[in-house]
Motif scaffolding. Structure first.
Motif, PDB file in Angstrom:
ATOM      1  N   LYS A  14       0.833  -1.202   0.000  1.00 45.70           N
ATOM      2  CA  LYS A  14       0.000   0.000   0.000  1.00 45.70           C
ATOM      3  C   LYS A  14       0.867   1.250   0.000  1.00 45.70           C
ATOM      4  O   LYS A  14       1.970   1.239   0.518  1.00 45.70           O
ATOM      5  CB  LYS A  14      -0.898   0.005   1.245  1.00 45.70           C
ATOM      6  CG  LYS A  14      -2.193  -0.747   1.025  1.00 45.70           C
ATOM      7  CD  LYS A  14      -3.045  -0.722   2.280  1.00 45.70           C
ATOM      8  CE  LYS A  14      -3.425   0.696   2.668  1.00 45.70           C
ATOM      9  NZ  LYS A  14      -4.164   0.726   3.955  1.00 45.70           N
ATOM     10  N   SER A  15       0.314   2.289  -0.579  1.00 38.82           N
ATOM     11  CA  SER A  15       1.016   3.566  -0.547  1.00 38.82           C
ATOM     12  C   SER A  15       1.206   3.994   0.892  1.00 38.82           C
ATOM     13  O   SER A  15       0.359   3.737   1.739  1.00 38.82           O
ATOM     14  CB  SER A  15       0.200   4.629  -1.281  1.00 38.82           C
ATOM     15  OG  SER A  15      -0.053   4.226  -2.591  1.00 38.82           O
ATOM     16  N   ARG A  16       2.337   4.609   1.143  1.00 39.85           N
ATOM     17  CA  ARG A  16       2.531   5.088   2.506  1.00 39.85           C
ATOM     18  C   ARG A  16       3.314   6.398   2.510  1.00 39.85           C
ATOM     19  O   ARG A  16       4.021   6.728   1.568  1.00 39.85           O
ATOM     20  CB  ARG A  16       3.204   4.026   3.362  1.00 39.85           C
ATOM     21  CG  ARG A  16       4.525   3.573   2.840  1.00 39.85           C
ATOM     22  CD  ARG A  16       4.993   2.351   3.607  1.00 39.85           C
ATOM     23  NE  ARG A  16       6.379   2.026   3.265  1.00 39.85           N
ATOM     24  CZ  ARG A  16       6.724   1.336   2.200  1.00 39.85           C
ATOM     25  NH1 ARG A  16       5.814   0.894   1.378  1.00 39.85           N
ATOM     26  NH2 ARG A  16       7.989   1.094   1.944  1.00 39.85           N
ATOM     27  N   ALA A  17       3.153   7.087   3.588  1.00 33.82           N
ATOM     28  CA  ALA A  17       3.748   8.416   3.708  1.00 33.82           C
ATOM     29  C   ALA A  17       4.624   8.502   4.942  1.00 33.82           C
ATOM     30  O   ALA A  17       4.309   7.919   5.967  1.00 33.82           O
ATOM     31  CB  ALA A  17       2.634   9.452   3.792  1.00 33.82           C
ATOM     32  N   VAL A  18       5.732   9.188   4.805  1.00 37.03           N
ATOM     33  CA  VAL A  18       6.586   9.435   5.959  1.00 37.03           C
ATOM     34  C   VAL A  18       6.941  10.918   6.015  1.00 37.03           C
ATOM     35  O   VAL A  18       7.020  11.586   4.986  1.00 37.03           O
ATOM     36  CB  VAL A  18       7.900   8.613   5.926  1.00 37.03           C
ATOM     37  CG1 VAL A  18       7.625   7.135   6.117  1.00 37.03           C
ATOM     38  CG2 VAL A  18       8.672   8.855   4.640  1.00 37.03           C
ATOM     39  N   ASN A  46       9.519  20.467   7.509  1.00 36.03           N
ATOM     40  CA  ASN A  46       9.291  19.069   7.166  1.00 36.03           C
ATOM     41  C   ASN A  46       8.666  18.932   5.789  1.00 36.03           C
ATOM     42  O   ASN A  46       7.977  19.820   5.307  1.00 36.03           O
ATOM     43  CB  ASN A  46       8.354  18.417   8.177  1.00 36.03           C
ATOM     44  CG  ASN A  46       9.062  18.056   9.460  1.00 36.03           C
ATOM     45  OD1 ASN A  46      10.211  17.633   9.445  1.00 36.03           O
ATOM     46  ND2 ASN A  46       8.379  18.221  10.572  1.00 36.03           N
ATOM     47  N   GLN A  47       8.916  17.798   5.197  1.00 32.84           N
ATOM     48  CA  GLN A  47       8.232  17.437   3.973  1.00 32.84           C
ATOM     49  C   GLN A  47       7.585  16.071   4.218  1.00 32.84           C
ATOM     50  O   GLN A  47       7.946  15.371   5.159  1.00 32.84           O
ATOM     51  CB  GLN A  47       9.229  17.325   2.814  1.00 32.84           C
ATOM     52  CG  GLN A  47      10.274  16.245   3.040  1.00 32.84           C
ATOM     53  CD  GLN A  47      11.229  16.098   1.875  1.00 32.84           C
ATOM     54  OE1 GLN A  47      10.853  16.261   0.735  1.00 32.84           O
ATOM     55  NE2 GLN A  47      12.491  15.782   2.186  1.00 32.84           N
ATOM     56  N   VAL A  48       6.644  15.736   3.372  1.00 38.14           N
ATOM     57  CA  VAL A  48       6.061  14.402   3.451  1.00 38.14           C
ATOM     58  C   VAL A  48       6.439  13.668   2.174  1.00 38.14           C
ATOM     59  O   VAL A  48       6.242  14.177   1.067  1.00 38.14           O
ATOM     60  CB  VAL A  48       4.525  14.455   3.610  1.00 38.14           C
ATOM     61  CG1 VAL A  48       3.924  13.053   3.597  1.00 38.14           C
ATOM     62  CG2 VAL A  48       4.160  15.153   4.921  1.00 38.14           C
ATOM     63  N   ILE A  49       7.058  12.526   2.332  1.00 39.73           N
ATOM     64  CA  ILE A  49       7.459  11.720   1.182  1.00 39.73           C
ATOM     65  C   ILE A  49       6.528  10.521   1.090  1.00 39.73           C
ATOM     66  O   ILE A  49       6.344   9.793   2.063  1.00 39.73           O
ATOM     67  CB  ILE A  49       8.914  11.235   1.330  1.00 39.73           C
ATOM     68  CG1 ILE A  49       9.853  12.435   1.504  1.00 39.73           C
ATOM     69  CG2 ILE A  49       9.326  10.397   0.126  1.00 39.73           C
ATOM     70  CD1 ILE A  49      11.287  12.035   1.811  1.00 39.73           C
ATOM     71  N   CYS A  50       5.934  10.330  -0.076  1.00 38.97           N
ATOM     72  CA  CYS A  50       4.986   9.240  -0.249  1.00 38.97           C
ATOM     73  C   CYS A  50       5.489   8.265  -1.288  1.00 38.97           C
ATOM     74  O   CYS A  50       5.849   8.653  -2.397  1.00 38.97           O
ATOM     75  CB  CYS A  50       3.636   9.784  -0.706  1.00 38.97           C
ATOM     76  SG  CYS A  50       2.973  11.014   0.415  1.00 38.97           S
ATOM     77  N   ASN A  51       5.526   7.015  -0.916  1.00 42.00           N
ATOM     78  CA  ASN A  51       5.769   5.947  -1.872  1.00 42.00           C
ATOM     79  C   ASN A  51       4.407   5.507  -2.372  1.00 42.00           C
ATOM     80  O   ASN A  51       3.593   4.996  -1.614  1.00 42.00           O
ATOM     81  CB  ASN A  51       6.488   4.770  -1.214  1.00 42.00           C
ATOM     82  CG  ASN A  51       7.983   4.978  -1.210  1.00 42.00           C
ATOM     83  OD1 ASN A  51       8.624   4.892  -2.256  1.00 42.00           O
ATOM     84  ND2 ASN A  51       8.543   5.271  -0.060  1.00 42.00           N
ATOM     85  N   GLY A  77      -2.525   8.384   3.345  1.00 47.14           N
ATOM     86  CA  GLY A  77      -2.549   7.949   4.735  1.00 47.14           C
ATOM     87  C   GLY A  77      -1.785   8.900   5.640  1.00 47.14           C
ATOM     88  O   GLY A  77      -1.099   9.799   5.173  1.00 47.14           O
ATOM     89  N   ASP A  78      -1.925   8.682   6.928  1.00 49.40           N
ATOM     90  CA  ASP A  78      -1.238   9.535   7.885  1.00 49.40           C
ATOM     91  C   ASP A  78       0.264   9.292   7.820  1.00 49.40           C
ATOM     92  O   ASP A  78       0.688   8.138   7.831  1.00 49.40           O
ATOM     93  CB  ASP A  78      -1.736   9.254   9.300  1.00 49.40           C
ATOM     94  CG  ASP A  78      -3.143   9.777   9.502  1.00 49.40           C
ATOM     95  OD1 ASP A  78      -3.523  10.752   8.821  1.00 49.40           O
ATOM     96  OD2 ASP A  78      -3.878   9.203  10.344  1.00 49.40           O
ATOM     97  N   PRO A  79       1.054  10.329   7.774  1.00 41.77           N
ATOM     98  CA  PRO A  79       2.511  10.150   7.738  1.00 41.77           C
ATOM     99  C   PRO A  79       3.010   9.509   9.021  1.00 41.77           C
ATOM    100  O   PRO A  79       2.495   9.786  10.099  1.00 41.77           O
ATOM    101  CB  PRO A  79       3.054  11.583   7.614  1.00 41.77           C
ATOM    102  CG  PRO A  79       1.901  12.451   7.326  1.00 41.77           C
ATOM    103  CD  PRO A  79       0.658  11.745   7.769  1.00 41.77           C
ATOM    104  N   GLU A  80       3.999   8.653   8.887  1.00 37.44           N
ATOM    105  CA  GLU A  80       4.569   7.990  10.061  1.00 37.44           C
ATOM    106  C   GLU A  80       5.489   8.941  10.787  1.00 37.44           C
ATOM    107  O   GLU A  80       6.214   9.674  10.170  1.00 37.44           O
ATOM    108  CB  GLU A  80       5.346   6.758   9.637  1.00 37.44           C
ATOM    109  CG  GLU A  80       4.434   5.637   9.255  1.00 37.44           C
ATOM    110  CD  GLU A  80       5.176   4.559   8.447  1.00 37.44           C
ATOM    111  OE1 GLU A  80       6.402   4.451   8.626  1.00 37.44           O
ATOM    112  OE2 GLU A  80       4.532   3.871   7.685  1.00 37.44           O
TER     113      GLU A  80
END
Ligand code: ZN
Length: 80
Positions: A14-18, A46-51, A77-80
């Motif tokens: 699943k796509s995810r964000a950090v 901060n930035q949010v990187i999503c795969n 989704g919510d960033p980790e």
């Protein structure tokens, strides 16, 4: 080309964000506002990187300003 290790599990990726600090020399544009995700020495932004996975297969990486990601409604989704 090396063959990929076969995954026996049926779990689909699943796509995810950090959330990460923006690093010096960052050359990416925000997927939401299309502006450069810029490193600023005086701000620890901060930035949010999503795969992003499409149909269980890795498709691309998207970058967002942290605020833009929230404004976009956390599409991956919510960033980790
Ligand atoms: Zn942005």
């Amino acid at each position: 080309m090396a063959t990929k290790t076969k995954s026996s599990s049926k779990k689909s990726w699943k796509s995810r964000a950090v959330t990460r600090l923006i690093e010096a020399g960052s050359m990416v544009d925000c997927s939401y506002c299309n502006e450069r995700v810029k490193f600023q020495a005086r701000m620890r932004a901060n930035q949010v990187i999503c795969n992003v996975y499409t149909k269980g297969v890795w498709d691309r990486v998207e970058h967002f300003h942290e605020d833009c990601y929230t404004e976009a409604g956390s599409p991956f989704g919510d960033p980790e």
